[in-house]
Design an enzyme around this catalytic site. Sequence first.
Site, mmCIF file in Angstrom:
data_model
loop_
_atom_site.group_PDB
_atom_site.id
_atom_site.type_symbol
_atom_site.label_atom_id
_atom_site.label_comp_id
_atom_site.label_asym_id
_atom_site.label_seq_id
_atom_site.Cartn_x
_atom_site.Cartn_y
_atom_site.Cartn_z
ATOM 1 N N THR A 168 0.695 -1.217 -0.003
ATOM 2 C CA THR A 168 0.056 -0.004 0.050
ATOM 3 C C THR A 168 0.728 1.363 0.110
ATOM 4 O OG1 THR A 168 -1.727 -1.297 1.118
ATOM 5 C CG2 THR A 168 -1.706 1.250 1.447
ATOM 6 N N THR B 249 1.822 -4.139 4.491
ATOM 7 C CA THR B 249 1.577 -4.523 5.952
ATOM 8 C C THR B 249 1.155 -5.923 6.330
ATOM 9 O OG1 THR B 249 -0.433 -3.772 5.888
ATOM 10 C CG2 THR B 249 1.152 -2.164 6.651
ATOM 11 N N ASP B 250 0.839 -6.605 5.301
ATOM 12 C CA ASP B 250 0.192 -7.963 5.650
ATOM 13 C C ASP B 250 1.275 -8.745 6.312
ATOM 14 O OD1 ASP B 250 -2.358 -7.320 4.673
ATOM 15 O OD2 ASP B 250 -2.797 -9.119 3.674
ATOM 16 N N LYS C 54 0.912 -7.266 13.394
ATOM 17 C CA LYS C 54 -0.151 -6.565 12.881
ATOM 18 C C LYS C 54 -1.769 -6.982 13.597
ATOM 19 C CE LYS C 54 -2.634 -5.115 8.629
ATOM 20 N NZ LYS C 54 -2.663 -5.258 7.186
#
Lengths: 440, 440
Positions: free
Chosen positions: A105, A181-182, A260
Site C-alpha cells: 500500500t 503491511t500484511d 499486525k
Amino acid sequence: MGDLSGYKGDALRFLKDAGAAIGDVVEVRTSWGVVTGTLVPRYLHGDAAHVVLKLRSGYNVGLDLEGLKGVKVVAKGEKPSFAPPAPPKSTGGLPRVLILGTGGTIASRIDYRTGAVHPAVSSAELHSLVPELSELARLQPEIMFDVFSENISPRHWTKLAQRVAKAVREEFDGVVITHGTDTLGYTAAALSFALAGVPIPVILVGAQRSPDRPSSDAPLNLVAAVTVAGSADLSGVYVAMHLGESDDRVAFHKGTRVRKNHTSRRDAFVSVGVPLAAVWGREGLERTSGDLPPRGGGQFKPRPKFDERVALLKFYPSMTGNAIRAAKRQGIRALVIEGTGLGHVNREVVRELGRFVRAGGLACMTSQCIDGRVDLNVYDTGRDLLQAGVLPLEDMLSETALAKAMWVLGTGAGGSKAKELMSVDLAGETTTRTFPGKPW
Amino acid sequence: MGDLSGYKGDALRFLKDAGAAIGDVVEVRTSWGVVTGTLVPRYLHGDAAHVVLKLRSGYNVGLDLEGLKGVKVVAKGEKPSFAPPAPPKSTGGLPRVLILGTGGTIASRIDYRTGAVHPAVSSAELHSLVPELSELARLQPEIMFDVFSENISPRHWTKLAQRVAKAVREEFDGVVITHGTDTLGYTAAALSFALAGVPIPVILVGAQRSPDRPSSDAPLNLVAAVTVAGSADLSGVYVAMHLGESDDRVAFHKGTRVRKNHTSRRDAFVSVGVPLAAVWGREGLERTSGDLPPRGGGQFKPRPKFDERVALLKFYPSMTGNAIRAAKRQGIRALVIEGTGLGHVNREVVRELGRFVRAGGLACMTSQCIDGRVDLNVYDTGRDLLQAGVLPLEDMLSETALAKAMWVLGTGAGGSKAKELMSVDLAGETTTRTFPGKPW
C-alpha cells in the site's frame, strides 16, 4: 475513446456506451441507489460482470452489472502522465539511506489517477510523494520487487538480506524497506535473524492507507523511517508504523516482536511482550526500550538463507493428527504449533507430534493467545508434550517462530543443534525466563 | 510408607530412600540450588527420571534425577481425606441453577493436598470451595466430563447443548458451565449457535489460577456466574471471567465474541470488536452493551449437532496448496482460512482455494489480525479470492468461524445454503456492515 483496461464483455460495452474511461468520475445508478466514484481498471483475471469504482473514502466497490441501471460521466479524468518526477536536488553532507521497494500500500501513489490499489509506484517516486525526504537524507531508491506482501516468501527475505548486507559494505548509513503491511511482521522477524548484528538501522515501513488518501500514514511513516535510518545512533531491524491515533508520532518496534493486530487501523501494529523500541516525533527520537544497540557494534556476518520446509499449524478443537502426518509426507522438517493457553493440544495431536519428533522432525510450541508465555510444566498435557519432544518457545510470537525455524534450518543446523538454536534468544525474540519464579 | 503414586524406577527409589510421600513438603538439593515444594504425584505416562514439586507459587517444576543431590522431608503432608463435603443447606425461594462441570483449572480443588493441577474436583464440591454460592442459588451440580479443555471436542459441545436444553425444560433459572480456559471461547461460540434463542442465561466460567492459590480467580468468577445465571434478567450464552487487575469485578462477554488473549493473566479474556456485554461487581450487574436479550424471549429450538469435517488453517509466508489438498483428501467439507490483513493469502493458496470451492467445499476467510474486519474488495488479492468463491466473514473471530462452520454443516445445510448461513449474523458473531462506507 478513453482507456478501459481490463474490462471485457458486457462491462466493456456498458462503459463504452456511456463514453466512460478509466480515471473518469462516474455516477452509477443501481437497483439500490446511486454510487459516485472514479472508474478503476480491472485486474488481470477480472470477470466481465462487474464495474469497479473507487469511492471518495478511498475504498473500491465492485458493482454487479445485473443491478446496474445506468452510468453517467460526471467529470473526465486527467490523462495519466507517466513521466517520472524530477530527481531530488543533490544534497551533500546528508546521511546516505538506501530505500528498497517491495510493493504494498505504501507504494501505490501512481494509482491516484486510476483508483485501483495495487503495488505499482517505484520507490524512486517516494521523494516526490514526500518532498521533505530529500532534505533528510541522500536517498538511493531501488525496486527489489513489486508484490503485495502476502506473496512475499523466504526467497524474497534472502534477497533483501543480501542487499542490506551489500549496503553495509557500501557504507550506507541506513536502509529503509517499504513493504506491504500484511506480512511485514514476518519479514521483519526473518531479517532480524538473517541480519543479526547488522551495524546500521534497517527500518521496515508500510502504510495502512494508500498515499492517495488524505488520512494516509505513508508520509509520516516514511519521514520517521528515513530520519532514523539515516541519523539515529542505533542498529538492528525495526518496524516503523503510526503510533496511536495521533498524526505526529511513529512507533519503532523490534523486528522479532511486532504483530499486525488490526486489519485496517493506522496504529494496527503492536509490540508484543516487550515495550516499544522507540517513539519518533517531530521533536526527535525517544528510546522506550533500554537495550537498543548503537551503530557499529561487533562483527557482522549475514546468514541470509531460509529453508521453506517449515509449517505453522494453529490448533483447534477436534484437530486430528492428519495435518501433521500430511506435513511429514510433504517433507516438512519443522512445525510451529500454535497451541491453546500455555501451549496445549489434544491427546491425538500430542501423540502425532511425538511421532513427528521421533522421525527426526523439529516440533515447537507457541500460543494462540499471542500475549503471555508458553509453559509446558504446569499441566499434564504440557508435560506429555515435553516428553514427546516438543520444544516450548517461551514468549516467542508464532510468526517470529516460523521465520526463525526457517532460518535455523537454513543455517544447515539440524537435530539437537536446531533445537538448541530455537530455544536460545538470538535476536530479542524471547525474554529470559526467571527460574523457578514467573514474571507474571 | 506413604503414597508415591505414579513414581517408578529410579525416581521411586530416590523418594522411598528419603522417606518422602506425596503431599509432603520436601527440600530438594540440585546441582544449581535448593528447591522447596510439595511432592506431587506423577501423571500416567510419566518417565522414571523426574521428581515433580509444586512450588509455593502454585506452579509445578519437574526436576531431573541426574541433577539431584538429595531430598529432605521438611513437613509431612496431611493424609488426604476424600470424604465428600457436607451438602449445602436447603435454601427455598432461591433461583435454581444447574452447574455443569467439564474439568479445567477451575475444578482443581482436590489437588490442594497433592499439588498436581489436573481436572479432578466434582462440581458438587464447588459449594464447599465457595460457601457463599449456596446463599445465591439452589445449585444442582453435575459432572458432564472431566477433561482439560484442549480435549473438548464438538461431541462435548453437543452433550452440553443437549443438557442445557433439558435444563430449560426442567425450568432451571440458569446454567453455569465450568470449563478449562484454553478452549472456553470455542465452546462458548459453539453453544451460542446450538442454543440460539435459549430463554435463560447460560454462563461459561473458568479460572486462570487454580483454586488452591491465594490469587485464584475461581471464587469470584463462580459467584458472579451463579448470581447472573440465577437472577439477572438476560438470556443467551456468555463467558464470565475476571476483569482487569482488580479483585472485585467480573466481565461478561458475548459467547461469539470472546477470546483468550493472554496465556496466564486472570484478565486474559477480551471481547473482540464489540463492547463487553456486562460487568458484575458486588454492587450488581452493569450492562455495557445495549442489545442483551431479556429472559424468556421467543421460541427456543436447540440445534445441538456439529459436523467435525471443518479445518482451520492459518496462512503464513510460503504456505503452499498442500495443506488444502490434504484437507480435501481427508474429507474436510469446510475451511476457515486465517488470512493476513484484510483477508489475504498468496497466489498459490488462492488457486487451491478456488479448486476446493469448485469441488463443492466451503471456504471462508477471517483475519489473523484478530481485530478489525475482513474486506476482499480493497485489493486485487481480495477480489481474486471473491472470484474463487471464498466467503469473507467480516469481523468474525476465526475460532467462532470454526465453531459456526461445524454447526452450519451439522444442521444439514450444504452448498449455497451453508454459504448463506455463514454470511448472516445468527448469534452476534458479526456486526452489520454499513454499505458502501466503512465503520472505521
